[in-house]
Design a protein around this motif. Structure first.
Motif, PDB file in Angstrom:
ATOM      1  N   GLU A 408       0.811  -1.223   0.000  1.00  8.05           N
ATOM      2  CA  GLU A 408       0.000   0.000   0.000  1.00  8.05           C
ATOM      3  C   GLU A 408       0.849   1.279   0.000  1.00  8.05           C
ATOM      4  O   GLU A 408       0.515   2.255  -0.673  1.00  8.05           O
ATOM      5  N   GLU A 409       1.948   1.255   0.723  1.00  5.53           N
ATOM      6  CA  GLU A 409       2.790   2.463   0.785  1.00  5.53           C
ATOM      7  C   GLU A 409       3.454   2.742  -0.565  1.00  5.53           C
ATOM      8  O   GLU A 409       3.566   3.884  -1.003  1.00  5.53           O
ATOM      9  N   TYR A 411       2.314   1.794  -3.454  1.00  4.07           N
ATOM     10  CA  TYR A 411       1.220   2.218  -4.336  1.00  4.07           C
ATOM     11  C   TYR A 411       0.937   3.716  -4.147  1.00  4.07           C
ATOM     12  O   TYR A 411       0.834   4.479  -5.107  1.00  4.07           O
ATOM     13  N   LYS A 412       0.862   4.125  -2.884  1.00  2.84           N
ATOM     14  CA  LYS A 412       0.564   5.536  -2.583  1.00  2.84           C
ATOM     15  C   LYS A 412       1.672   6.443  -3.111  1.00  2.84           C
ATOM     16  O   LYS A 412       1.409   7.535  -3.609  1.00  2.84           O
ATOM     17  N   HIS A 413       2.915   5.986  -2.964  1.00  2.00           N
ATOM     18  CA  HIS A 413       4.051   6.786  -3.438  1.00  2.00           C
ATOM     19  C   HIS A 413       3.880   7.101  -4.934  1.00  2.00           C
ATOM     20  O   HIS A 413       3.983   8.254  -5.354  1.00  2.00           O
ATOM     21  N   GLU A 416       0.633   9.276  -5.599  1.00  4.23           N
ATOM     22  CA  GLU A 416       0.704  10.675  -5.172  1.00  4.23           C
ATOM     23  C   GLU A 416       1.720  11.464  -5.993  1.00  4.23           C
ATOM     24  O   GLU A 416       1.458  12.606  -6.373  1.00  4.23           O
ATOM     25  N   GLU A 462      -7.946   5.383 -10.495  1.00  6.06           N
ATOM     26  CA  GLU A 462      -7.857   6.489  -9.523  1.00  6.06           C
ATOM     27  C   GLU A 462      -7.308   7.751 -10.196  1.00  6.06           C
ATOM     28  O   GLU A 462      -7.802   8.858  -9.957  1.00  6.06           O
TER      29      GLU A 462
END
Ligand code: DGJ
Length: 693
Positions: A408-409, A411-413, A416, A462
């Motif tokens: 998840e981290e 992916y977020k990197h 974002e 997204e």
């Protein structure tokens, strides 16, 4: 269930779900089809005929490969599903099957659309309490015995989707894709044919699996005489373990039966895809991709010069490719750090984007968000974020590793950093690359390809949600991620890194077997091709690039004044005709001369068409076979003429055929007598317009 071009006949017999027929339309009262299909009691065989049905279970006497395989720690290894629910309305059918002993439920749905595209979906649910290990679920469809041939596609970097055909014999032919992306060698379709099927005529039974991860296609003929075609996700060991109440959703299978040859198959796929709400509707902007013009040599003044020429030629979208981000001066570093590099862009990207926009041109930017170079800030901070197994690091490929988007981290990197760039600039388009295969691709100790595939779909969705109007191009070292799974998240595919127009002829011919041309990036490459070193006439490169979402990938600041003028007339021709090229029926003529291709696009009302005649290699005879045009209105009269939007081809003759200046012929005469083919030098093409009078 029936469409004008095909029928699907499903029956429930002794609790089994049986597909009686998938093929030509069935009309009338057919109560006795079940009786008609009952086979003899054979020697040395079952006492009663067995009907294994769609689940293909050994418990129902099936001796081939089952649809589902899995177990509960060794138990529930064999299933016998019974249909417990059956809903049928129009061309939709949903069937629930349960095996209470194995504690499994399978829901299969069938949807047949007006174009003859059958969409088969399946969900496998664990209705027990213990874990169920799912090894595989394959969608299967029956093939009649007149389907004696099997066509699929193979390839490599720069030579994707090369057809290969064989006799269907007893046994199983399997095409696996284990790259973690669909791949250069992925078969965009698996097609069964009769011995006579051609582009224009004969039966074809085609399948395409809607998945961008690992997959397999199978064609199986059993020694009992039954044969089938199937496809599904290829699951790695332990990749799907269902806890109680959890479900596995299998990728959908898209299937088309055509009685009108391979072009009937592509017409059905194209119509289906075009009818989607999300299908790109805006006229496809003429694109300049800067990769082969600049490579990593990003330099604002050079880009401005390039953009000036692009504007003069009529380009509508410019894409800044690999090399703009942190420390990315070559392919050895930077992947993972999606921030503009001040070393190359001291004022950021904004001034160049504004300059491009000031010329009335849109701006697009390249990303490869699933990847990371060991030489990057991201990897230095989070080496544990890569897909890996145990304490091993997978072998490098183009100096890069794969980021675990299931983390998840990580992916977020990526989300974002990408999203911030899009928010900060007027970027309407991203080209999203994927330049290596996934091997040893573990996520926290378990196989991670399925999770990774789902993550990229989620990420694209997204990004589009956050940035309305954003278009995405799916690129993977050229055409290694072109499939019906990712298609619902993207607007364009990069068809191949091979911009050599001669080789592109075959790559585009077969990619468009499934994908409509408006979604296939087709660029005019440099005079001397960067991949093959071949020198090709501009007219050949321009005609080849016309049959897709057209663009240019060439340092056109180096083009001569004459070439620029030709590019400008070609650009105008593309804009004037893209409505036809991107909505009409694609036609590949069964041209008898193996040295040439004859193909084109005919408008739905048959009023206008544009064909290309391409001389691939030298003919043996003096005159190539006549050009005969199928698909026109037989009774109507047409004006037929050659057009030269990007200059003339290289002829090998003294005087070209007279019709090229324009003659009138009926659709029937054009189909049966045709016009004589000009003698072209090899690797040349001519464009022919046929317009109803
Ligand atoms: C592979 C792509 O297919 C090319 O078009 C280009 O974007 C390069 N990657 C950039 O690294």
């Amino acid at each position: 269930m029936s469409a004008p071009t095909s029928s699907l006949l499903i029956e429930v017999v002794n609790g089994a779900l049986v597909i009686r027929h998938w093929g030509a339309p069935i009309l009338g009262q057919n109560h006795d089809i079940a009786l008609a299909s009952r086979v003899s009691i054979a020697n040395s065989s079952w006492d009663e005929p067995q009907l294994p049905g769609l689940m293909r279970e050994s418990a129902r006497g099936f001796l081939g490969r089952p649809s589902l395989s899995g177990h509960r720690n060794g138990k529930a290894w064999s299933t016998k599903f019974e249909v417990t629910d059956f809903h049928h309305q129009g061309n939709h059918c949903a069937v629930t099957l349960r095996d209470f002993h194995a504690e499994l439920e399978v829901i299969v749905t069938f949807d047949l659309d007006a174009f003859g595209v059958l969409i088969q979906k399946a969900t496998v649910k664990n209705i027990g309490n213990s874990d169920y290990v799912l090894n595989e679920f394959i969608h299967w469809l029956p093939l009649p015995r007149e389907a004696t041939q099997n066509l699929d596609f193979a390839g490599r970097w720069s030579n994707e989707r090369q057809p290969q055909c064989r006799d269907i014999q007893i046994g199983t032919w399997v095409r696996e894709s284990r790259e973690g992306r669909s791949g250069h060698n992925f078969s965009i379709a698996d097609i069964a044919l009769t011995a006579q099927t051609s582009f224009q005529s004969g039966s074809a039974w085609a399948t395409s699996i809607a998945w961008s991860g690992n997959s397999h296609y199978l064609v199986e003929r059993g020694f009992d005489g039954q044969q089938s075609i199937g496809a599904g996700e290829l699951l790695l060991a332990g990749e799907v373990i269902l806890k109680g109440n959890e479900s596995y959703e299998a990728p959908a299978l898209f299937a088309v039966y055509s009685s009108q040859g391979l072009d009937g198959v592509s017409a059905a796929f194209h119509s289906h895809l075009r009818a989607r709400e999300i299908h790109p509707k805006r006229p496809r902007p003429l694109t300049l991709n800067m990769w082969e013009a600049l490579y990593f040599d990003h330099n604002e003044s050079k880009i401005r010069e390039l953009v000036d020429v692009a504007a003069e030629v009529g380009v509508e979208r410019v894409v800044l490719d690999d090399g703009w981000f942190h420390s990315r001066r070559n392919d050895r570093s930077g992947l993972g750090d999606w921030v503009v590099d001040p070393a190359v862009w001291p004022n950021g990207l904004t001034p160049v984007v504004e300059y491009i926009n000031s010329k009335g041109i849109e701006f697009g930017l390249w990303f490869e968000g699933e990847m990371v170079n060991p030489d990057s800030d991201l990897y230095r901070a989070h080496p544990e974020w890569i897909l890996h197994e145990g304490d091993r690091t997978p072998p490098l490929w183009r100096h890069q590793l794969v980021l675990d988007l299931g983390h998840e981290e990580a992916y977020k990197h990526v989300l974002e950093q990408t999203s911030s760039l899009l928010a900060a600039h007027n970027i309407v388009y991203i080209k999203w690359d994927h330049n290596r295969v996934l091997v040893d691709a573990g996520h926290l100790g378990v196989a991670g390809v399925r999770r990774q595939t789902q993550a990229i779909y989620r990420l694209f969705a997204e990004l589009k949600k956050r940035h309305p109007g954003l278009e995405i191009e799916s690129c993977a070292s050229g055409g290694a991620r072109i499939d019906l799974g990712v298609i619902d998240y993207v607007d364009r595919f990069w068809t191949s890194d091979n911009n050599d127009a001669l080789e592109r002829q075959t790559i585009q011919r077969w990619t468009s077997q499934v994908i409509p041309p408006e979604m296939l990036g087709t660029h005019i490459g440099p005079t001397h091709g960067h991949q093959t070193g071949r020198t090709l006439e501009l007219s050949m490169r321009a005609i080849t690039a016309l049959f897709g979402h057209a663009g240019i990938e060439w340092n056109i600041t180096q083009a001569t004044a004459e070439e620029r003028a030709n590019l400008a007339t070609w650009a105008k021709y593309y804009k004037d005709n893209r409505a036809l090229l991107h909505s009409g029926k694609s036609v590949r003529i069964d041209y008898p001369d193996e040295h040439g291709y004859l193909y084109g696009v005919i408008s739905a009302d048959t009023k206008k068409s544009i064909f290309a005649y391409v001389q691939l290699t030298p003919t043996v005879t003096i005159h190539p076979a006549s050009l005969k045009f199928a698909g026109l209105d037989a009774a109507a009269n047409y004006l037929v003429k050659a057009v030269y939007p990007a200059g003339k081809p290289r002829f090998m003759l003294i005087t070209p055929p007279q019709w090229m200046d324009g003659i009138t012929m009926s659709g029937s005469a054009l189909a049966t007598i045709g016009v004589s083919a000009p003698i072209l030098a090899p690797a040349n093409a001519v464009l022919i317009e046929i317009t109803k009078l």
